[in-house]
Design a protein around this motif. Structure first.
Motif, PDB file in Angstrom:
ATOM      1  N   LEU A 126       0.846  -1.191   0.000  1.00 28.25           N
ATOM      2  CA  LEU A 126       0.000   0.000   0.000  1.00 28.25           C
ATOM      3  C   LEU A 126       0.884   1.245   0.000  1.00 28.25           C
ATOM      4  O   LEU A 126       1.728   1.412   0.875  1.00 28.25           O
ATOM      5  CB  LEU A 126      -0.899  -0.012   1.242  1.00 28.25           C
ATOM      6  CG  LEU A 126      -1.707   1.251   1.519  1.00 28.25           C
ATOM      7  CD1 LEU A 126      -2.767   1.455   0.444  1.00 28.25           C
ATOM      8  CD2 LEU A 126      -2.348   1.176   2.905  1.00 28.25           C
ATOM      9  N   GLN A 127       0.678   2.133  -0.973  1.00 25.39           N
ATOM     10  CA  GLN A 127       1.534   3.314  -1.095  1.00 25.39           C
ATOM     11  C   GLN A 127       0.886   4.596  -0.581  1.00 25.39           C
ATOM     12  O   GLN A 127       1.580   5.514  -0.144  1.00 25.39           O
ATOM     13  CB  GLN A 127       1.959   3.501  -2.553  1.00 25.39           C
ATOM     14  CG  GLN A 127       2.888   2.403  -3.050  1.00 25.39           C
ATOM     15  CD  GLN A 127       3.382   2.664  -4.462  1.00 25.39           C
ATOM     16  OE1 GLN A 127       3.012   3.654  -5.107  1.00 25.39           O
ATOM     17  NE2 GLN A 127       4.218   1.777  -4.965  1.00 25.39           N
TER      18      GLN A 127
ATOM     19  N   ILE B 217      -3.251   6.530   0.708  1.00 25.11           N
ATOM     20  CA  ILE B 217      -4.703   6.561   0.776  1.00 25.11           C
ATOM     21  C   ILE B 217      -5.160   7.975   0.443  1.00 25.11           C
ATOM     22  O   ILE B 217      -4.696   8.947   1.050  1.00 25.11           O
ATOM     23  CB  ILE B 217      -5.225   6.117   2.154  1.00 25.11           C
ATOM     24  CG1 ILE B 217      -4.971   4.608   2.333  1.00 25.11           C
ATOM     25  CG2 ILE B 217      -6.712   6.425   2.294  1.00 25.11           C
ATOM     26  CD1 ILE B 217      -5.590   4.006   3.574  1.00 25.11           C
TER      27      ILE B 217
ATOM     28  N   VAL C  44       1.965   6.138   6.092  1.00 20.19           N
ATOM     29  CA  VAL C  44       1.251   5.989   4.824  1.00 20.19           C
ATOM     30  C   VAL C  44       0.825   7.377   4.345  1.00 20.19           C
ATOM     31  O   VAL C  44       0.078   8.065   5.032  1.00 20.19           O
ATOM     32  CB  VAL C  44       0.008   5.085   4.974  1.00 20.19           C
ATOM     33  CG1 VAL C  44      -0.744   4.988   3.646  1.00 20.19           C
ATOM     34  CG2 VAL C  44       0.408   3.705   5.466  1.00 20.19           C
TER      35      VAL C  44
ATOM     36  N   CYS D 241      -1.530   1.094  -6.583  1.00 21.77           N
ATOM     37  CA  CYS D 241      -1.060   0.686  -5.261  1.00 21.77           C
ATOM     38  C   CYS D 241      -1.631   1.583  -4.164  1.00 21.77           C
ATOM     39  O   CYS D 241      -1.121   1.612  -3.039  1.00 21.77           O
ATOM     40  CB  CYS D 241       0.468   0.714  -5.201  1.00 21.77           C
ATOM     41  SG  CYS D 241       1.254  -0.486  -6.279  1.00 21.77           S
ATOM     42  N   SER D 242      -2.678   2.321  -4.516  1.00 23.37           N
ATOM     43  CA  SER D 242      -3.276   3.263  -3.579  1.00 23.37           C
ATOM     44  C   SER D 242      -4.769   2.998  -3.436  1.00 23.37           C
ATOM     45  O   SER D 242      -5.397   2.401  -4.305  1.00 23.37           O
ATOM     46  CB  SER D 242      -3.044   4.705  -4.054  1.00 23.37           C
ATOM     47  OG  SER D 242      -1.651   4.955  -4.219  1.00 23.37           O
ATOM     48  N   VAL D 243      -5.321   3.462  -2.332  1.00 23.51           N
ATOM     49  CA  VAL D 243      -6.737   3.270  -2.039  1.00 23.51           C
ATOM     50  C   VAL D 243      -7.442   4.624  -2.024  1.00 23.51           C
ATOM     51  O   VAL D 243      -6.935   5.591  -1.437  1.00 23.51           O
ATOM     52  CB  VAL D 243      -6.927   2.566  -0.682  1.00 23.51           C
ATOM     53  CG1 VAL D 243      -8.402   2.543  -0.273  1.00 23.51           C
ATOM     54  CG2 VAL D 243      -6.373   1.144  -0.733  1.00 23.51           C
TER      55      VAL D 243
ATOM     56  N   SER E 203      -7.896   1.051  -5.932  1.00 21.51           N
ATOM     57  CA  SER E 203      -8.827   0.303  -5.091  1.00 21.51           C
ATOM     58  C   SER E 203      -9.744   1.325  -4.429  1.00 21.51           C
ATOM     59  O   SER E 203      -9.286   2.378  -3.989  1.00 21.51           O
ATOM     60  CB  SER E 203      -8.073  -0.488  -4.025  1.00 21.51           C
ATOM     61  OG  SER E 203      -7.177  -1.405  -4.610  1.00 21.51           O
TER      62      SER E 203
ATOM     63  N   LEU F 176      -5.926  -1.045   8.163  1.00 25.64           N
ATOM     64  CA  LEU F 176      -4.835  -1.007   7.195  1.00 25.64           C
ATOM     65  C   LEU F 176      -4.621  -2.371   6.554  1.00 25.64           C
ATOM     66  O   LEU F 176      -4.254  -2.463   5.382  1.00 25.64           O
ATOM     67  CB  LEU F 176      -3.549  -0.533   7.877  1.00 25.64           C
ATOM     68  CG  LEU F 176      -3.382   0.979   8.002  1.00 25.64           C
ATOM     69  CD1 LEU F 176      -2.039   1.312   8.636  1.00 25.64           C
ATOM     70  CD2 LEU F 176      -3.497   1.654   6.644  1.00 25.64           C
TER      71      LEU F 176
ATOM     72  N   ALA G 143      -7.026  -2.567   3.739  1.00 21.54           N
ATOM     73  CA  ALA G 143      -6.580  -1.710   2.644  1.00 21.54           C
ATOM     74  C   ALA G 143      -5.448  -2.378   1.862  1.00 21.54           C
ATOM     75  O   ALA G 143      -5.418  -2.327   0.625  1.00 21.54           O
ATOM     76  CB  ALA G 143      -6.125  -0.365   3.190  1.00 21.54           C
ATOM     77  N   ARG G 144      -4.540  -3.000   2.572  1.00 29.25           N
ATOM     78  CA  ARG G 144      -3.433  -3.688   1.902  1.00 29.25           C
ATOM     79  C   ARG G 144      -3.934  -4.870   1.075  1.00 29.25           C
ATOM     80  O   ARG G 144      -3.422  -5.141  -0.021  1.00 29.25           O
ATOM     81  CB  ARG G 144      -2.411  -4.134   2.942  1.00 29.25           C
ATOM     82  CG  ARG G 144      -1.667  -2.968   3.601  1.00 29.25           C
ATOM     83  CD  ARG G 144      -0.610  -3.461   4.575  1.00 29.25           C
ATOM     84  NE  ARG G 144       0.151  -2.345   5.126  1.00 29.25           N
ATOM     85  CZ  ARG G 144       0.094  -1.944   6.395  1.00 29.25           C
ATOM     86  NH1 ARG G 144      -0.710  -2.582   7.253  1.00 29.25           N
ATOM     87  NH2 ARG G 144       0.811  -0.920   6.814  1.00 29.25           N
TER      88      ARG G 144
ATOM     89  N   VAL H 121      -5.322  -3.554  -2.232  1.00 28.28           N
ATOM     90  CA  VAL H 121      -4.263  -3.188  -3.176  1.00 28.28           C
ATOM     91  C   VAL H 121      -3.670  -4.430  -3.822  1.00 28.28           C
ATOM     92  O   VAL H 121      -3.432  -4.460  -5.034  1.00 28.28           O
ATOM     93  CB  VAL H 121      -3.167  -2.372  -2.463  1.00 28.28           C
ATOM     94  CG1 VAL H 121      -1.900  -2.303  -3.307  1.00 28.28           C
ATOM     95  CG2 VAL H 121      -3.669  -0.970  -2.158  1.00 28.28           C
TER      96      VAL H 121
END
Length: 227
Positions: A3-4, A6, A104, A162-164, A182, A211, A214-215, A218
Motif C-alpha cells: 500500500l503506497q 490513501i 502511509v 497501489c493506492s486506495v 482500489s 490497514l 486496505a493492503r 491493493v
C-alpha cells in the motif's frame, strides 16, 4: 506491491457537508411548497456544481419564475448554520492517526474548490493533516473524470494501482475506478440511498477500515490489473 497511499474524498466522507447541503436545499424547496427528491439531488453529489443546479430544478417544479439568487442565499445560510457545529465523521481522525503512525501518505481529491475544502479543514483542525489537496479549480476537471485522483497520486509520487481511494458518492467511485485505484465507499446519510456497488468495498464508517484490509485490496487490485 505494498500500500503506497490513501486518497480521501472530502465532502460527505471526512465532514458530512452533503447532509448539510441537502437539508438546506430541502428546506428551501419546502418553502416553495415542493419537495426535493434525493435521487434528483444525486445529480449534483460529487460533481462540479454547474452540472446540475438545484435552484433551476426548484423553478421547474414551481412552474413559474422565482428569485434564484435568493433561493441560493437561503440554502447556503441554512447549510452554514449546520456546518458551524459539524465535527469529522466517525473514524476519520483515528484513521489519519493510524496512517501517520504507519507513515502511509495521504491526500484529498475533491470536486469542490480549494478555498472551500481548505477552509473547512482548518475549521475542524485537520488542514495540516493533508500535505496534498487536489480540487477541481487546481486540476481543471471534476469527478467522474479520474484527473483529481491521478493528480493526487502524482503529487505524492505513488502509483494509483497501489493506492486506495475513500469515497462516498457514485461519481467519486467511478473516478477512482477509472484511475485504476482500489476503492472503499463509506456512504453518509445522503449517499447511502445511491448505488455504490462499483466500489471494491462498502463500509458503514471509516472506523471500520483497517490497514490490513486496505493492503488486501491493493494486492487484489494489482493482481487483477496484471491478469
Amino acid at each position: 506491491m505494498p500500500l503506497q497511499a490513501i486518497i480521501f474524498d472530502f465532502h460527505g466522507l471526512v465532514l458530512d457537508t452533503e447532509s448539510a447541503e441537502f437539508a438546506g436545499w430541502s428546506e428551501v424547496f419546502r418553502s416553495h411548497s415542493v419537495d426535493l427528491d434525493i435521487h434528483e439531488w444525486a445529480k449534483c453529489v460529487g460533481r462540479a456544481p454547474e452540472e446540475w443546479l438545484p435552484e433551476s430544478h426548484l423553478q421547474d417544479l414551481v412552474g413559474e419564475p422565482i428569485d434564484l439568487r435568493q433561493a441560493r442565499l437561503d440554502a447556503f445560510r441554512l447549510r452554514d448554520e449546520i456546518l458551524v457545529d459539524l465535527q469529522p465523521l466517525p473514524g476519520a481522525v483515528e484513521l489519519l492517526d493510524e496512517l501517520a503512525h504507519e507513515s502511509v501518505p495521504v491526500a484529498i481529491a475533491s470536486s469542490s474548490r480549494s478555498v472551500w475544502v481548505e477552509g473547512l479543514l482548518a475549521n475542524i483542525g485537520l488542514r495540516d493533516r493533508f500535505p496534498v489537496i487536489k480540487t477541481r479549480d487546481i486540476v481543471g476537471k471534476a469527478k467522474p473524470w479520474p484527473d483529481l485522483y491521478l493528480a493526487a497520486c502524482q503529487a505524492l509520487e505513488v502509483s494509483p494501482s497501489c493506492s486506495v481511494a475513500l469515497e462516498d458518492s457514485p461519481v467519486g467511485v467511478s473516478a477512482a475506478v477509472s484511475a485504476q485505484m482500489s476503492v472503499v465507499a463509506v456512504p453518509n446519510n445522503v449517499t447511502r440511498h445511491f448505488d455504490l456497488s462499483n466500489a471494491h468495498l462498502v463500509l458503514e464508517s471509516l472506523a471500520d477500515l483497517s490497514l490490513a484490509r486496505a493492503r488486501e485490496l491493493v494486492l487484489a487490485n494489482e493482481t487483477s490489473i496484471g491478469d
